[in-house]
Write a protein that holds these residues in place. Structure first.
Motif, PDB file in Angstrom:
ATOM      1  N   PRO A 174       1.068 161.312 113.598  1.00  0.00           N
ATOM      2  CA  PRO A 174       0.271 161.571 114.681  1.00  0.00           C
ATOM      3  C   PRO A 174      -0.927 162.320 114.464  1.00  0.00           C
ATOM      4  CG  PRO A 174       2.122 163.094 114.429  1.00  0.00           C
ATOM      5  CD  PRO A 174       2.227 162.159 113.322  1.00  0.00           C
ATOM      6  N   ILE A 175      -2.012 161.995 115.280  1.00  0.00           N
ATOM      7  CA  ILE A 175      -3.337 162.796 115.185  1.00  0.00           C
ATOM      8  C   ILE A 175      -3.503 163.439 116.457  1.00  0.00           C
ATOM      9  CG2 ILE A 175      -4.273 161.203 113.757  1.00  0.00           C
ATOM     10  CD1 ILE A 175      -5.938 159.972 116.108  1.00  0.00           C
ATOM     11  N   GLY A 176      -4.487 164.352 116.823  1.00  0.00           N
ATOM     12  CA  GLY A 176      -4.410 165.199 118.010  1.00  0.00           C
ATOM     13  C   GLY A 176      -3.545 166.081 117.975  1.00  0.00           C
ATOM     14  N   GLN A 177      -2.493 166.182 118.837  1.00  0.00           N
ATOM     15  CA  GLN A 177      -1.569 167.240 118.683  1.00  0.00           C
ATOM     16  C   GLN A 177      -0.814 167.278 117.654  1.00  0.00           C
ATOM     17  OE1 GLN A 177      -0.201 168.788 123.066  1.00  0.00           O
ATOM     18  NE2 GLN A 177       0.593 166.728 122.732  1.00  0.00           N
ATOM     19  N   GLN A 178      -0.529 166.244 117.091  1.00  0.00           N
ATOM     20  CA  GLN A 178      -0.071 165.957 115.780  1.00  0.00           C
ATOM     21  C   GLN A 178       1.635 166.054 116.091  1.00  0.00           C
ATOM     22  OE1 GLN A 178      -2.177 169.073 113.482  1.00  0.00           O
ATOM     23  NE2 GLN A 178      -3.322 167.331 112.519  1.00  0.00           N
ATOM     24  N   PHE A 179       2.141 165.666 117.321  1.00  0.00           N
ATOM     25  CA  PHE A 179       3.448 165.724 117.718  1.00  0.00           C
ATOM     26  C   PHE A 179       4.395 164.383 117.592  1.00  0.00           C
ATOM     27  CE2 PHE A 179       2.590 169.400 120.437  1.00  0.00           C
ATOM     28  CZ  PHE A 179       2.594 170.439 119.460  1.00  0.00           C
ATOM     29  N   ASN A 200       5.013 168.811 114.402  1.00  0.00           N
ATOM     30  CA  ASN A 200       6.231 169.290 115.328  1.00  0.00           C
ATOM     31  C   ASN A 200       6.667 168.216 116.042  1.00  0.00           C
ATOM     32  OD1 ASN A 200       8.212 170.871 116.731  1.00  0.00           O
ATOM     33  ND2 ASN A 200       6.754 172.496 117.033  1.00  0.00           N
ATOM     34  N   ARG A 201       7.890 168.261 116.914  1.00  0.00           N
ATOM     35  CA  ARG A 201       8.276 167.503 117.921  1.00  0.00           C
ATOM     36  C   ARG A 201       9.057 166.094 117.049  1.00  0.00           C
ATOM     37  NH1 ARG A 201       4.441 167.704 123.282  1.00  0.00           N
ATOM     38  NH2 ARG A 201       4.653 169.829 123.515  1.00  0.00           N
ATOM     39  N   GLN A 202      10.006 166.440 116.394  1.00  0.00           N
ATOM     40  CA  GLN A 202      10.488 165.116 115.532  1.00  0.00           C
ATOM     41  C   GLN A 202      12.045 165.135 115.804  1.00  0.00           C
ATOM     42  OE1 GLN A 202       8.137 164.345 111.965  1.00  0.00           O
ATOM     43  NE2 GLN A 202       8.069 166.652 111.701  1.00  0.00           N
ATOM     44  N   PRO A 203      12.383 164.962 116.837  1.00  0.00           N
ATOM     45  CA  PRO A 203      11.597 165.183 118.305  1.00  0.00           C
ATOM     46  C   PRO A 203      11.658 166.596 118.761  1.00  0.00           C
ATOM     47  CG  PRO A 203      13.669 164.239 118.877  1.00  0.00           C
ATOM     48  CD  PRO A 203      14.091 164.577 117.405  1.00  0.00           C
ATOM     49  N   LEU A 204      11.123 166.830 120.076  1.00  0.00           N
ATOM     50  CA  LEU A 204      11.301 167.717 120.875  1.00  0.00           C
ATOM     51  C   LEU A 204      12.068 167.259 121.885  1.00  0.00           C
ATOM     52  CD1 LEU A 204      10.897 170.525 122.659  1.00  0.00           C
ATOM     53  CD2 LEU A 204       8.742 169.512 123.284  1.00  0.00           C
ATOM     54  N   THR A 205      13.280 167.819 122.232  1.00  0.00           N
ATOM     55  CA  THR A 205      14.276 167.115 122.885  1.00  0.00           C
ATOM     56  C   THR A 205      14.965 168.000 124.068  1.00  0.00           C
ATOM     57  OG1 THR A 205      16.131 165.718 123.018  1.00  0.00           O
ATOM     58  CG2 THR A 205      16.311 167.309 121.054  1.00  0.00           C
ATOM     59  N   LYS A 206      14.818 167.902 125.149  1.00  0.00           N
ATOM     60  CA  LYS A 206      15.409 168.759 126.163  1.00  0.00           C
ATOM     61  C   LYS A 206      16.425 167.900 126.946  1.00  0.00           C
ATOM     62  CE  LYS A 206      11.300 171.672 126.533  1.00  0.00           C
ATOM     63  NZ  LYS A 206      10.287 172.573 127.431  1.00  0.00           N
ATOM     64  N   ALA A 207      17.279 167.585 126.271  1.00  0.00           N
ATOM     65  CA  ALA A 207      18.252 166.580 127.002  1.00  0.00           C
ATOM     66  C   ALA A 207      19.599 166.631 126.003  1.00  0.00           C
ATOM     67  CB  ALA A 207      17.615 165.016 126.627  1.00  0.00           C
ATOM     68  N   ASN A 213      21.497 159.983 111.331  1.00  0.00           N
ATOM     69  CA  ASN A 213      21.092 159.309 110.095  1.00  0.00           C
ATOM     70  C   ASN A 213      19.606 159.078 110.150  1.00  0.00           C
ATOM     71  OD1 ASN A 213      24.089 157.204 109.782  1.00  0.00           O
ATOM     72  ND2 ASN A 213      23.495 159.287 109.167  1.00  0.00           N
ATOM     73  N   ASN A 214      18.749 159.862 110.892  1.00  0.00           N
ATOM     74  CA  ASN A 214      17.103 159.895 110.839  1.00  0.00           C
ATOM     75  C   ASN A 214      17.019 160.532 109.190  1.00  0.00           C
ATOM     76  OD1 ASN A 214      16.345 159.473 113.763  1.00  0.00           O
ATOM     77  ND2 ASN A 214      18.182 160.872 113.612  1.00  0.00           N
ATOM     78  N   VAL A 215      15.683 160.274 109.074  1.00  0.00           N
ATOM     79  CA  VAL A 215      14.919 161.006 107.779  1.00  0.00           C
ATOM     80  C   VAL A 215      13.555 161.645 108.209  1.00  0.00           C
ATOM     81  CG1 VAL A 215      13.982 160.539 105.519  1.00  0.00           C
ATOM     82  CG2 VAL A 215      15.980 159.620 106.133  1.00  0.00           C
ATOM     83  N   VAL A 216      13.321 163.066 108.143  1.00  0.00           N
ATOM     84  CA  VAL A 216      12.073 163.637 108.415  1.00  0.00           C
ATOM     85  C   VAL A 216      11.457 163.953 107.109  1.00  0.00           C
ATOM     86  CG1 VAL A 216      11.203 165.391 109.859  1.00  0.00           C
ATOM     87  CG2 VAL A 216      13.445 164.227 110.504  1.00  0.00           C
ATOM     88  N   TYR A 217      10.165 163.982 107.008  1.00  0.00           N
ATOM     89  CA  TYR A 217       9.531 164.007 105.777  1.00  0.00           C
ATOM     90  C   TYR A 217       8.167 164.848 106.275  1.00  0.00           C
ATOM     91  CZ  TYR A 217       6.976 163.689 101.484  1.00  0.00           C
ATOM     92  OH  TYR A 217       6.324 164.040 100.578  1.00  0.00           O
ATOM     93  N   ASN A 218       7.879 165.848 105.305  1.00  0.00           N
ATOM     94  CA  ASN A 218       6.655 166.510 105.528  1.00  0.00           C
ATOM     95  C   ASN A 218       6.194 167.117 106.651  1.00  0.00           C
ATOM     96  OD1 ASN A 218       4.191 167.404 104.288  1.00  0.00           O
ATOM     97  ND2 ASN A 218       2.995 165.962 105.133  1.00  0.00           N
ATOM     98  N   TYR A 219       7.184 167.998 107.281  1.00  0.00           N
ATOM     99  CA  TYR A 219       7.167 168.542 108.559  1.00  0.00           C
ATOM    100  C   TYR A 219       6.701 169.818 108.485  1.00  0.00           C
ATOM    101  CZ  TYR A 219      11.416 170.520 106.978  1.00  0.00           C
ATOM    102  OH  TYR A 219      12.550 171.342 106.243  1.00  0.00           O
ATOM    103  N   GLN A 220       6.137 170.522 109.738  1.00  0.00           N
ATOM    104  CA  GLN A 220       6.042 172.081 109.908  1.00  0.00           C
ATOM    105  C   GLN A 220       7.061 172.411 110.927  1.00  0.00           C
ATOM    106  OE1 GLN A 220       1.943 172.730 110.748  1.00  0.00           O
ATOM    107  NE2 GLN A 220       1.320 172.945 108.618  1.00  0.00           N
ATOM    108  N   ALA A 221       7.598 171.508 111.778  1.00  0.00           N
ATOM    109  CA  ALA A 221       8.836 171.790 112.536  1.00  0.00           C
ATOM    110  C   ALA A 221       9.527 170.515 112.668  1.00  0.00           C
ATOM    111  CB  ALA A 221       8.587 172.540 113.757  1.00  0.00           C
ATOM    112  N   ALA A 222      10.691 170.380 112.546  1.00  0.00           N
ATOM    113  CA  ALA A 222      11.519 169.041 112.588  1.00  0.00           C
ATOM    114  C   ALA A 222      11.996 168.797 114.226  1.00  0.00           C
ATOM    115  CB  ALA A 222      12.412 168.769 111.512  1.00  0.00           C
TER     116      ALA A 222
END
Length: 361
Positions: A174-179, A200-207, A213-222
Motif C-alpha cells: 500500500p502507498i499513501g497511508q500505507q495501510f 499498519n492494518r494487516q488488518p485493523l479489525t474492529k469486529a 493461516n495468514n502470513v504477514v511480512y515486513n510490517y511495522q504493525a500487523a
C-alpha cells in the motif's frame, strides 16, 4: 431431508449463518453466504467504458461475469459494483485480468463474489481518500484469490461491512497511508492471505474476527485493534509473522490489543531476526486482551488445518490471482527473502517494475 440435515449440521458446527449453498465450492467463513449473480455477462473489451466493458458488466444486479479478454483495464474513474454479482476473473485467458488506476467500490451493496481478480490503484488515482477496494457498509462479500496492491487510503476498506471473507489473497505494497485493510462491524474471516510491506492494518479489525493461516511480512504493525472501545472477539490461529527491513519492532505483531478484546491465539509464530531463514518461535501473547481458552467461533478450529509453517509454504505458493504476474512475483520474491529485502513504498514506481510499477499483463 438429507440436504436440510447437512445444512443444520454445518450451522451448528461452524457457527455461521444457515445457507443452502456456499458462494462457490471451497468458500469459507462469514462471506461464504454470498449468493452472487446468475445472469451470464461476458466482458469482451478492455476499454474503460462502453458496451462489453467491465464497467458495463457491473452496472446491473444479478450478473455472473466472465471474461473473453485478458490484460489491464485502465480506469479513468472509480467503478461502483451492483449488488448480487459474481466476478469470475479465473475465466480470463492467460495472463489474467485486472484493473488499475482507480477504486473498485462495493459500498452499500450485498451478495458479491470476486475471484481471481487484480485491483491495483496506485498514484494514477488523484483521490487520496480512495482505496483499492472499498466495501464500506456492504454485506455478504467474499474475495478469493485476489491481488490487491498499491492501495492509497487502504488496500481494502470495509468500515461497516457485515459477513465478509477475504481468502487466499495478496494484500501488499500500500502507498499513501500505507495501510493494508480496515474492517469494522463484521463478523469477518481473513483466511490464508499474504500481507506484505504495510505500515499498519494487516488488518485493523474492529469486529468479531477469524484470522487463520495468514502470513504477514515486513510490517511495522500487523494484527491491529487500535485500542478501540468496542468489545470484540478474535480467533488468531496458525499465522506466521515475519519481520523485514522496514520492521522497527517485531513485537508489534499484535498491536494496540486492549482489555476490551477477547482473544484466542494459538499456533502463531514470529520470525524476528531477519536472517534469511524461516526460524521463528511461538508468538501467542496478545497484549492486555482477555485470553480465551477456546475459540469464540466454533468453526475456527475446522478452518485452521495448517500449522504456521505449513501456512507459510501454502500461502507463498498459491495466494493471489492466477497465473501470477510481475507484481505478485515481485511481492512473493521479497517474502521469500525472509527478512533481507522489502520496503514500505510511497509510489508503485519504486518497485522498478515496468508500466510505471504496475507491471504488464
Amino acid at each position: 431431508m438429507a440436504r436440510i440435515q447437512y445444512c443444520l449440521v454445518s450451522f451448528l458446527a461452524f457457527g455461521l449463518p444457515l445457507v443452502s449453498a456456499l458462494a462457490f465450492p471451497g468458500a469459507v467463513g462469514f462471506g461464504s453466504i454470498a449468493t452472487g449473480g446468475s445472469t451470464p455477462f461476458v466482458v469482451t473489451s478492455l476499454a474503460d467504458s462502453g458496451t462489453g466493458t467491465f464497467r458495463d458488466a457491473v452496472s446491473a444486479s444479478g450478473r455472473n461475469i466472465t471474461f473473453a479478454v485478458s490484460g489491464y483495464i485502465v480506469l479513468q474513474s472509480p467503478v461502483s459494483l451492483s449488488s448480487g454479482i459474481t466476478i469470475n476473473g479465473q475465466t480470463a485467458p492467460s495472463p489474467g485480468i485486472g484493473v488499475m488506476g482507480r477504486e473498485i467500490s462495493a459500498s452499500g451493496k450485498n451478495n458479491i463474489i470476486i475471484r481471481n481478480f487484480r485491483m491495483r490503484q496506485g498514484n494514477l488515482d488523484p483521490d487520496t481518500g480512495k482505496s483499492a477496494f472499498n466495501m464500506g457498509t456492504a454485506s455478504n462479500v467474499i474475495l478469493d484469490h485476489c491481488s490487491v496492491e498499491y492501495g492509497v487510503f487502504d488496500g481494502v476498506d470495509a468500515v461497516g461491512a457485515v459477513n465478509v471473507t477475504v481468502s487466499n489473497s495478496i494484500i501488499a505494497l500500500p502507498i499513501g497511508q500505507q495501510f493494508g485493510a480496515h474492517l469494522e462491524t463484521g463478523p469477518a474471516t481473513w483466511y490464508r492471505n499474504l500481507w506484505v510491506s504495510a505500515h499498519n492494518r494487516q488488518p485493523l479489525t474492529k469486529a468479531n474476527t477469524q484470522y487463520i493461516n495468514n502470513v504477514v511480512y515486513n510490517y511495522q504493525a500487523a494484527y491491529t485493534v487500535a485500542d478501540t472501545g468496542g468489545l470484540f472477539s478474535h480467533d488468531i490461529i496458525g499465522n506466521y509473522f515475519i519481520a523485514g527491513p522496514s520492521t522497527t519492532s517485531a513485537g508489534d505483531d499484535y498491536f494496540q490489543m486492549n482489555a476490551n478484546q477477547k482473544v484466542f491465539a494459538s499456533g502463531n509464530f514470529l520470525d524476528s531476526n531477519k536472517d534469511g531463514v524461516l526460524n521463528g518461535a511461538a508468538a501467542n501473547t496478545v497484549g492486555s486482551a482477555v485470553v480465551l481458552t477456546a475459540p469464540w467461533n466454533s468453526g475456527s478450529t475446522g478452518l485452521a488445518t495448517l500449522t504456521a509453517q505449513q501456512a507459510f509454504t501454502s500461502v507463498v505458493a498459491s495466494a493471489g490471482a492466477s497465473p501470477r504476474d510481475q507484481v505478485d512475483a515481485f511481492v512473493v520474491s521479497t517474502v521469500n527473502s525472509l527478512g533481507t529485502t522489502g520496503a514500505i513504498l510511497t509510489n508503485q514506481a519504486s518497485t522498478g517494475l515496468s508500466n510505471n510499477g504496475y507491471g504488464t499483463l
